[in-house]
Design a protein around this motif. Structure first.
Motif, PDB file in Angstrom:
ATOM      1  N   ARG A 199      -2.214  26.852  22.084  1.00  0.00           N
ATOM      2  CA  ARG A 199      -3.582  26.394  22.267  1.00  0.00           C
ATOM      3  C   ARG A 199      -3.649  25.104  23.077  1.00  0.00           C
ATOM      4  N   THR A 200      -2.535  24.379  23.135  1.00  0.00           N
ATOM      5  CA  THR A 200      -2.509  23.108  23.861  1.00  0.00           C
ATOM      6  C   THR A 200      -2.057  23.282  25.303  1.00  0.00           C
ATOM      7  N   LEU A 201      -1.122  24.205  25.536  1.00  0.00           N
ATOM      8  CA  LEU A 201      -0.570  24.394  26.881  1.00  0.00           C
ATOM      9  C   LEU A 201      -1.629  24.630  27.962  1.00  0.00           C
ATOM     10  N   PRO A 202      -2.626  25.488  27.748  1.00  0.00           N
ATOM     11  CA  PRO A 202      -3.583  25.749  28.836  1.00  0.00           C
ATOM     12  C   PRO A 202      -4.257  24.493  29.363  1.00  0.00           C
ATOM     13  N   ALA A 231       3.817  12.568  35.402  1.00  0.00           N
ATOM     14  CA  ALA A 231       5.168  12.662  34.829  1.00  0.00           C
ATOM     15  C   ALA A 231       5.088  12.713  33.307  1.00  0.00           C
ATOM     16  N   GLU A 232       4.202  11.910  32.727  1.00  0.00           N
ATOM     17  CA  GLU A 232       4.019  11.945  31.276  1.00  0.00           C
ATOM     18  C   GLU A 232       3.502  13.311  30.827  1.00  0.00           C
ATOM     19  N   GLY A 233       2.547  13.855  31.590  1.00  0.00           N
ATOM     20  CA  GLY A 233       2.015  15.170  31.248  1.00  0.00           C
ATOM     21  C   GLY A 233       3.033  16.275  31.420  1.00  0.00           C
ATOM     22  N   ALA A 234       3.858  16.183  32.471  1.00  0.00           N
ATOM     23  CA  ALA A 234       4.880  17.204  32.708  1.00  0.00           C
ATOM     24  C   ALA A 234       5.931  17.182  31.603  1.00  0.00           C
ATOM     25  N   GLU A 235       6.298  15.982  31.147  1.00  0.00           N
ATOM     26  CA  GLU A 235       7.245  15.885  30.026  1.00  0.00           C
ATOM     27  C   GLU A 235       6.658  16.533  28.778  1.00  0.00           C
ATOM     28  N   PHE A 236       5.361  16.347  28.567  1.00  0.00           N
ATOM     29  CA  PHE A 236       4.708  16.941  27.407  1.00  0.00           C
ATOM     30  C   PHE A 236       4.652  18.461  27.533  1.00  0.00           C
ATOM     31  N   ALA A 237       4.371  18.962  28.744  1.00  0.00           N
ATOM     32  CA  ALA A 237       4.374  20.416  28.964  1.00  0.00           C
ATOM     33  C   ALA A 237       5.751  20.990  28.677  1.00  0.00           C
ATOM     34  N   ALA A 238       6.798  20.277  29.098  1.00  0.00           N
ATOM     35  CA  ALA A 238       8.161  20.733  28.832  1.00  0.00           C
ATOM     36  C   ALA A 238       8.419  20.817  27.332  1.00  0.00           C
ATOM     37  N   ASP A 255      12.134  18.727  35.120  1.00  0.00           N
ATOM     38  CA  ASP A 255      12.503  18.377  36.495  1.00  0.00           C
ATOM     39  C   ASP A 255      11.295  17.827  37.265  1.00  0.00           C
ATOM     40  N   ARG A 256      10.123  18.418  37.056  1.00  0.00           N
ATOM     41  CA  ARG A 256       8.919  17.898  37.715  1.00  0.00           C
ATOM     42  C   ARG A 256       8.612  16.493  37.219  1.00  0.00           C
ATOM     43  N   ALA A 257       8.776  16.265  35.926  1.00  0.00           N
ATOM     44  CA  ALA A 257       8.538  14.930  35.374  1.00  0.00           C
ATOM     45  C   ALA A 257       9.460  13.909  36.027  1.00  0.00           C
TER      46      ALA A 257
END
Length: 463
Positions: A199-202, A231-238, A255-257
């Motif tokens: 529910r959070t990923l989208p 970068a903070e958001g990408a780390e959270f997505a990971a 890697d994107r982060a």
């Protein structure tokens, strides 16, 4: 004559890369990428893992794009053809089929049918529900690179949330974009433990897509600040992908982060991502890689906050017991981790702000179990693990490790009861990571598999 690999080209475009950009990221010539897509040559084996990450596909899916593994792309009977549109996995009367979307909805986007077919077993959107989504939302999702294949097991509501997040991000972009992104990410992180990753990923993916799209439209200083937020958001997505055990996409976002943190000049975030990759290596049971990553995260050049240093020291200790060290041998490191955490009281950095003495105690208990001292681990769990001090997801996760420690300590009935408590939280928060740990617990409980409590846990996990 070699057949053109149109699927590979489509996957590249869906990931937002030109041939030149992809070549630059891989450290090769543009002509090499062109030869891959024309079918004249293939990527060498050592390049394929990184290529898969850049294309946002698994290595298995990449093999399909290269034509090295047979894949069925034929429409399921009754699903319609793809001549005038694209095939999307949907569920019709309980059966997954590939449904053709109208041409207008996908006029501005190409998506690889091989990748779509590979994801069809994860479809949860019914044909009627997909029709209920507005054409604008569908086009928004498809136009900007958020391919269906990149959003596994998301339903109608979640897909609409992705589109809405992108639309909101664009609307706020000309006003206070950094504040907007930071508020939204903070809200997602605050709710994650109760809402769960699916529910959070989208919402997070929608925000990241907007950052990626608009970062090129701003002045250099704002771009750096925007990429630091990205970068903070990408780390959270990971992390969210870790929780659903999609390790390929998790590594892609780590890697994107790193890439965004490098461009933003954010050294602490680069070191923090190394620590998170060490944790991913623990999930994948790669202790040597886990050890070297945890050690790399502790380099002074990253200027890590004390809380993050404490977690990195703990992570190194856990890796060392996994490669043979005793609990007594790593106890000084665990004590040092607690000292660093105590010193962090005046540390106002938000990076690693979640790391607390309670969390360190949970990780210490996991370390003791890995070192062959499950009774010591159980004592720590019993003293510290309380539902009112952890999120529902994290409480269930640590309960699963407590269940494993109880099983290894020779208490099968209590282990099974604890496992059932854990499973109820894992189911409520869609934590595949917790469910997988419970599978491991069942392995520990195999000598007592005929006991009623153990059978009950097995039935719950296997359902």
């Amino acid at each position: 004559m070699a057949a053109k690999r149109t699927g590979l080209a489509r996957a590249r475009r869906a990931a937002g890369h030109t041939q030149e950009r992809l070549a630059q990221l891989l450290g090769i010539d543009t002509s090499t990428v062109a030869r891959w897509e024309s079918g004249q040559s293939e990527p060498s084996p050592h390049r394929r893992p990184k290529l898969a990450r850049l294309l946002r596909v698994t290595e298995r899916e990449l093999e399909g794009l290269l034509g090295n593994r047979e894949r069925s792309t034929a429409p399921v009977p009754g699903a319609g053809g793809a001549q005038n549109g694209m095939l999307v996995p949907v569920v019709v009367e309980g059966r997954t089929v590939l449904l053709s979307l109208d041409e207008q909805a996908v006029a501005t986007h190409a998506i690889d049918l091989h990748a779509v077919a590979a994801e069809r077993d994860n479809a949860v959107v019914t044909a009627a529900q997909w029709g209920d989504m507005s054409p604008l939302d569908r086009r928004s999702l498809l136009k900007h690179g958020l391919a269906i294949a990149a959003l596994p097991a998301l339903g109608l509501e979640e897909l609409q949330q992705v589109a809405a997040a992108r639309a909101d991000a664009r609307r706020y972009f000309d006003r206070s974009v950094l504040d907007y992104f930071k508020r939204q990410l903070a809200a997602c992180k605050a709710d994650d433990g109760a809402r769960g990753p699916r529910r959070t990923l989208p919402i997070v993916l929608g925000l990241l897509a907007a950052i990626e799209e608009h970062a090129g439209e701003v002045k250099p200083q704002l771009r750096r600040e925007l990429l630091a937020a990205g970068a903070e958001g990408a780390e959270f997505a990971a992390w969210l992908y870790r929780d659903v055990r999609d390790f390929g996409r998790s590594l892609y976002w780590y890697d994107r982060a790193t890439e965004w943190a490098q461009e933003a000049g954010d050294g602490p975030m680069q070191g923090y991502v190394l620590l998170k990759k060490a944790q991913l290596a623990f999930d994948e049971r790669e202790p040597v890689r886990m050890l070297t990553l945890a050690q790399a995260a502790q380099q002074a050049s990253w200027s890590l906050p004390k809380r993050v240093q404490a977690e990195a020291v703990q992570q190194e200790a856990r890796a060392e017991v996994m490669v043979g060290a005793t609990a007594d041998a790593v106890r000084p490191q665990l004590d040092r981790a607690r000292e660093l955490l105590d010193e962090a009281s005046a540390d106002d950095s938000t990076l690693g702000a979640h790391y607390s003495p309670r969390l360190l105690t949970m990780q210490t208990a996991i370390c003791f179990t890995e070192a062959g001292a499950p009774r010591q681990a159980v004592d720590l769990y019993e003293k510290t693990l309380r539902e009112d001090t952890f999120s529902k997801r994290d409480y269930g996760f640590f309960l699963s490790f407590m269940a494993g420690s109880l099983a290894l300590a020779g208490e099968p009935d209590q282990a099974a009861r604890t496992g059932l408590e854990s499973f109820s939280r894992a189911r409520a928060t869609n934590s595949d990571r917790t469910k997988q740990q419970l599978v491991t617990v069942l392995g520990y409980l195999r000598p007592w598999q005929h006991r009623p409590a153990v059978r009950e846990l097995h039935q719950a996990v296997a359902a």
